[in-house]
Each structure stands twice: as C-alpha cells, then as structure tokens.
Design a protein around this motif. Structure first.
Motif, mmCIF file in Angstrom:
data_model
loop_
_atom_site.group_PDB
_atom_site.id
_atom_site.type_symbol
_atom_site.label_atom_id
_atom_site.label_comp_id
_atom_site.label_asym_id
_atom_site.label_seq_id
_atom_site.Cartn_x
_atom_site.Cartn_y
_atom_site.Cartn_z
ATOM 1 N N CYS A 116 -48.756 -8.282 -45.261
ATOM 2 C CA CYS A 116 -48.370 -6.710 -44.899
ATOM 3 C C CYS A 116 -46.825 -7.109 -43.990
ATOM 4 C CB CYS A 116 -49.245 -5.971 -43.853
ATOM 5 S SG CYS A 116 -48.690 -4.800 -43.143
ATOM 6 N N GLY A 117 -46.002 -6.240 -44.405
ATOM 7 C CA GLY A 117 -44.895 -6.498 -43.443
ATOM 8 C C GLY A 117 -44.549 -6.135 -42.157
ATOM 9 N N TYR A 120 -46.437 -8.341 -39.926
ATOM 10 C CA TYR A 120 -45.959 -9.755 -39.913
ATOM 11 C C TYR A 120 -44.768 -9.535 -38.660
ATOM 12 C CZ TYR A 120 -43.437 -13.705 -40.651
ATOM 13 O OH TYR A 120 -42.829 -14.970 -40.273
ATOM 14 N N VAL A 123 -45.622 -10.541 -35.561
ATOM 15 C CA VAL A 123 -45.808 -12.068 -35.262
ATOM 16 C C VAL A 123 -44.365 -12.692 -35.124
ATOM 17 C CG1 VAL A 123 -46.729 -14.040 -36.582
ATOM 18 C CG2 VAL A 123 -47.704 -11.774 -36.521
ATOM 19 N N ARG A 124 -43.360 -12.275 -36.100
ATOM 20 C CA ARG A 124 -42.097 -12.710 -36.293
ATOM 21 C C ARG A 124 -41.429 -12.614 -34.734
ATOM 22 N NH1 ARG A 124 -39.042 -9.813 -40.216
ATOM 23 N NH2 ARG A 124 -39.790 -10.982 -41.799
ATOM 24 N N GLU A 126 -42.822 -12.226 -31.838
ATOM 25 C CA GLU A 126 -43.392 -12.971 -30.949
ATOM 26 C C GLU A 126 -43.303 -14.293 -31.099
ATOM 27 O OE1 GLU A 126 -45.374 -11.953 -28.623
ATOM 28 O OE2 GLU A 126 -45.634 -13.654 -27.629
ATOM 29 N N THR A 127 -43.075 -14.832 -32.146
ATOM 30 C CA THR A 127 -42.656 -16.446 -32.482
ATOM 31 C C THR A 127 -41.134 -16.608 -32.044
ATOM 32 O OG1 THR A 127 -43.660 -16.188 -34.593
ATOM 33 C CG2 THR A 127 -42.200 -17.892 -34.315
ATOM 34 N N MET A 130 -41.092 -16.905 -28.240
ATOM 35 C CA MET A 130 -41.724 -18.216 -27.669
ATOM 36 C C MET A 130 -40.813 -19.196 -28.027
ATOM 37 S SD MET A 130 -45.588 -17.738 -29.332
ATOM 38 C CE MET A 130 -46.210 -19.613 -28.968
ATOM 39 N N GLN A 131 -39.823 -19.151 -29.330
ATOM 40 C CA GLN A 131 -38.834 -19.993 -29.413
ATOM 41 C C GLN A 131 -37.795 -20.145 -28.387
ATOM 42 O OE1 GLN A 131 -37.744 -19.570 -33.494
ATOM 43 N NE2 GLN A 131 -39.431 -20.964 -34.382
ATOM 44 N N PHE A 139 -34.642 -27.678 -27.839
ATOM 45 C CA PHE A 139 -35.243 -27.213 -29.184
ATOM 46 C C PHE A 139 -34.242 -27.641 -30.237
ATOM 47 C CE2 PHE A 139 -36.372 -24.130 -32.424
ATOM 48 C CZ PHE A 139 -37.692 -24.325 -32.591
ATOM 49 N N TYR A 150 -47.644 -23.729 -25.601
ATOM 50 C CA TYR A 150 -46.792 -22.598 -24.934
ATOM 51 C C TYR A 150 -47.968 -21.868 -23.840
ATOM 52 C CZ TYR A 150 -43.019 -23.237 -28.085
ATOM 53 O OH TYR A 150 -42.107 -23.772 -28.737
ATOM 54 N N TRP A 175 -53.337 -8.764 -29.460
ATOM 55 C CA TRP A 175 -53.759 -8.999 -31.056
ATOM 56 C C TRP A 175 -53.925 -10.500 -31.219
ATOM 57 C CZ3 TRP A 175 -49.891 -11.983 -32.904
ATOM 58 C CH2 TRP A 175 -48.531 -11.903 -32.455
ATOM 59 N N TRP A 176 -53.645 -11.382 -30.360
ATOM 60 C CA TRP A 176 -53.693 -12.928 -30.660
ATOM 61 C C TRP A 176 -55.430 -13.304 -30.828
ATOM 62 C CZ3 TRP A 176 -49.506 -16.313 -29.654
ATOM 63 C CH2 TRP A 176 -49.816 -17.646 -29.901
ATOM 64 N N PRO A 177 -55.624 -13.797 -31.841
ATOM 65 C CA PRO A 177 -56.983 -14.234 -32.204
ATOM 66 C C PRO A 177 -57.622 -14.845 -31.134
ATOM 67 C CG PRO A 177 -55.578 -14.923 -33.801
ATOM 68 C CD PRO A 177 -54.686 -14.337 -33.128
ATOM 69 N N MET A 180 -58.914 -19.011 -31.419
ATOM 70 C CA MET A 180 -57.971 -19.897 -31.311
ATOM 71 C C MET A 180 -57.542 -20.463 -29.945
ATOM 72 S SD MET A 180 -54.830 -18.905 -34.083
ATOM 73 C CE MET A 180 -54.230 -20.724 -34.145
ATOM 74 N N PRO B 117 -43.691 -8.855 -48.432
ATOM 75 C CA PRO B 117 -43.346 -7.895 -49.411
ATOM 76 C C PRO B 117 -41.881 -7.519 -49.578
ATOM 77 C CG PRO B 117 -44.141 -7.011 -47.348
ATOM 78 C CD PRO B 117 -44.036 -8.577 -47.192
ATOM 79 N N TRP B 137 -47.250 -21.601 -33.339
ATOM 80 C CA TRP B 137 -47.050 -20.000 -33.496
ATOM 81 C C TRP B 137 -47.784 -19.107 -33.512
ATOM 82 C CZ3 TRP B 137 -42.956 -21.399 -31.251
ATOM 83 C CH2 TRP B 137 -42.181 -22.246 -31.904
ATOM 84 N N PRO B 138 -48.167 -17.935 -33.313
ATOM 85 C CA PRO B 138 -49.204 -16.993 -33.739
ATOM 86 C C PRO B 138 -49.398 -16.958 -35.210
ATOM 87 C CG PRO B 138 -47.080 -15.917 -32.941
ATOM 88 C CD PRO B 138 -46.982 -17.281 -32.503
ATOM 89 N N ASN B 143 -55.795 -11.331 -37.692
ATOM 90 C CA ASN B 143 -57.181 -11.389 -37.979
ATOM 91 C C ASN B 143 -57.597 -11.100 -39.342
ATOM 92 O OD1 ASN B 143 -58.091 -11.767 -35.111
ATOM 93 N ND2 ASN B 143 -56.965 -9.916 -34.694
#
Lengths: 189, 173
Positions: A116-117, A120, A123-124, A126-127, A130-131, A139, A150, A175-177, A180, B117, B137-138, B143
């Motif tokens: 799913c765009g 994601y 997530v992008r 958040e990444t 973090m970076q 880096f 992190y 939403w972080w699982p 983990m 997509p 990274w996440p 989930n």
C-alpha cells in the motif's frame, strides 16, 4: 515551400522574442527617436537592469532555433486522431483493472502484487526523520562501525550495549509494531 | 549459491548500454559501474527505492558481495572484491564489522524486495524497494495480517494434513 514557410514562422517567433531589444534600440534616448507610442507604465526593474544591446540581424541567424529541425509534412487527420484516441489509448485507459485490492488498514486501492502506497508513505517519512537525526557527516562520509540503535524520547540508551546510539528528537510513533521492541520472542531468541 | 531466484541472463539496462557522456554508456563496464553505485548506496542506507530492473540486478551483486565478505577481512580476494564494489571506503569497515556478523547465522538471503504501487494509468516499469534485512528502520509493512485462521487457509491446512496421513498409510488418495 512548406519548409520555407516554417522557417519564416520561426523568424517571426524570434522577432517576438527580441521585441524588447528592438523597442529599446528604436526608442532609447541615445538614438534620438521620440517614444511617441510608448506605454505610460513604469518598466519592471529587470527590464531596466538589462544592458542595452544594439539589435542586429546576425544575432537572429546565430540563434540555434532558426536552424532547428521542423516538420516537413502536414500530419493527416486520420493519423492525428489515431494517435490521440486510437487502440493504444483505449488499451491504456479503458481496459478494466482486475488486479486492484484495497488496503486492509487504510482502504487505499493498490495492485495486488504491490504494497500500500499511502501506508508506506509514513514509513518513508519516519525513516527520513531517523536518518536526518544522525550527524550527516558521519552518515555520509564516516559511517559508524557497529550496529546503530535509534533511541526515541523516553527510552533508555543502556538497553543497547555495544551499539552506536543515535538520539531521535521525538517520541516513537504509535504504529511501530510492539513485538519489535521486546528483547526476544519465539523459540530461538 | 544465491538464496533467491535470479534471471538466467543479465538485463540490458538502457541507461548503461546507451551512449552518454556521463560514463554510464560504455557497455558492460558501464553497467557494472552503474551497479557499484547502487550497491554502495544500499550498504550505506540499508533501504533504497528505484526502478525494479536496477534494484533486482543490484540485489544479486549485493548478495554475492556479502557471501564473499564472509571469508573475513584478512582474505585477499574478499578485500579486493569489497574494494571494487564499495567506492566509499568507510563502508568497507561497515561491511566486515557490521554486516558480516549480522548475517552469520542467517539461513535465508540477506536482502528483501517490495513492489510499490504505480500511479494510474501506469506503464511497463515499476518501482521497488530494496533493503538489507535487520536494518534499524521501521518495517515496510508494520503490522501484517495473520491470515492463518481464515476459512480457506484452515480448509487447505486440513486437506494437506489428510493427504499426508493418507499417503503414509499407503491407501490411495
């Protein structure tokens, strides 16, 4: 003949482009012509700052556009309409999509083989956050020589021994699982 | 031996095989040059996005690099290969000190790919994510749903069970 006509059209286009320069060369004070038909509007600052350059036909012919390739033949209506609305476009836009599914989390449509765009996207982001929280010189030019941990707000850095600690300046997203975050789970932990 | 499916032949990557002045149009060497850039980027960022063709090609090279690097930094061949594939030299330390210990006990491959997509109407090319496993990274799918209790899966599971027990007994299925 058509070739010549298109060349002439190009010249007219160029004249339009150099209109400002012609105007200036004709009506500037140095030439002595009176600006009888000039507009009573203040010129924009960029126009004023341009250095006055005498107009010459050589500049026109030296421009690459004058010698550029032009269409030689008129494109027929049949070809034009086929290109716009022909079988290619019908295949592209009018065939029904049968491989679409909706995301179980947010309901956005995506292809079955893809993720799913919109899910994601977060997530992008958040990444990237973090970076960017790591020192960019480290880096990009002197990467840490151990695993990187992190640490978000309200977390203990001592949980990660022998790791390079990077502190992120915000709390960990909801939403972080959860599985983990625990140290070990399952048979081989 | 690679632990995932690869194509039989290398792809003819258009950007690498075309004629360009930026050094990528020099045929097979230019193609390798292009691959080194992607592998370098993957080792640094641990998760990258790009066209599926390039990502899939670079994936195999990354896996092979990690396998060769597993021989250790005192091995001449391993160091030569790492020196060729990683143009940024700070990453050589990362390869031998971080990535090799990380994938020591892995029974699967070290990389993972996801397909993104396309926007309507889409085209031939698709965009993919290529990542190293165990990155900080996440997760790409945070989930994932557990579908093992759905009706079709339960039926299939029991059918499989029946088939196996029947074939053990020697009775015709």
């Amino acid at each position: 003949m058509t070739n010549l006509a298109t060349k002439c059209r190009n010249v007219i286009r160029l004249l339009h482009r150099h209109c400002a320069a012609i105007n200036e060369s004709l009506f500037s004070k140095s030439n002595g012509l009176h600006p009888a038909l000039a507009l009573d509007v203040a010129a924009p600052p960029s126009f004023k700052q341009q250095p006055s350059k005498p107009f010459s036909l050589n500049d026109l012919f030296a421009d690459n556009i004058f010698w550029a390739a032009v269409p030689k033949k008129r494109r027929s209506y049949a070809k034009k309409w086929t290109r716009r609305f022909g079988p290619d476009k019908i295949r592209k836009f009018m065939t029904p999509r049968i491989n679409l599914v909706s995301c179980l989390e947010c309901g956005t449509w995506h292809e079955r083989h893809s993720i799913c765009g919109s899910c994601y996207e977060k997530v992008r982001e958040e990444t990237k956050a973090m970076q960017s929280s790591m020192n960019p010189e480290e880096f990009h030019y002197n990467h840490p020589r151990s695993e990187v941990a992190y640490v978000f707000h309200g977390e203990d850095a001592n949980d990660h021994p022998d790791k390079y600690i990077v502190e992120v300046d915000k709390p960990r997203p909801d939403w972080w699982p959860k599985h983990m975050l625990t140290k070990g789970h399952g048979k081989y932990s | 031996m690679l632990r995932f499916g690869i194509r039989n032949r290398p792809r003819r990557l258009s950007k690498a095989m075309g004629r360009k002045e930026d050094g990528h149009g020099t045929g097979p060497p230019g193609r390798l040059e292009r691959m080194t850039i992607i592998v370098n980027s993957l080792v640094r960022h641990e998760r990258i996005e790009g066209s599926h063709q390039y990502m899939d090609e670079a994936r195999g090279y990354t896996e092979r690099l990690l396998q060769i690097a597993a021989q250790g930094d005192k091995n001449h061949e391993a160091m030569d290969v790492a020196n060729y594939w990683l143009k940024d030299k700070d990453l050589i330390h990362k390869l031998f000190k971080v990535l090799v210990p990380r994938y020591e006990n892995y029974t699967t491959c070290a990389t993972r790919m996801w397909t993104l997509p396309v926007e309507y109407p889409g085209g031939k090319n698709k965009t993919s994510i290529l990542e190293l496993k165990g990155n900080p990274w996440p997760p790409v799918v945070p989930n994932p749903r557990n579908n093992s209790k759905s009706l079709i899966n339960v039926l299939l599971h029991n059918a499989k069970k029946d088939y196996r027990s029947a074939s053990k007994d020697g009775t015709p299925v």
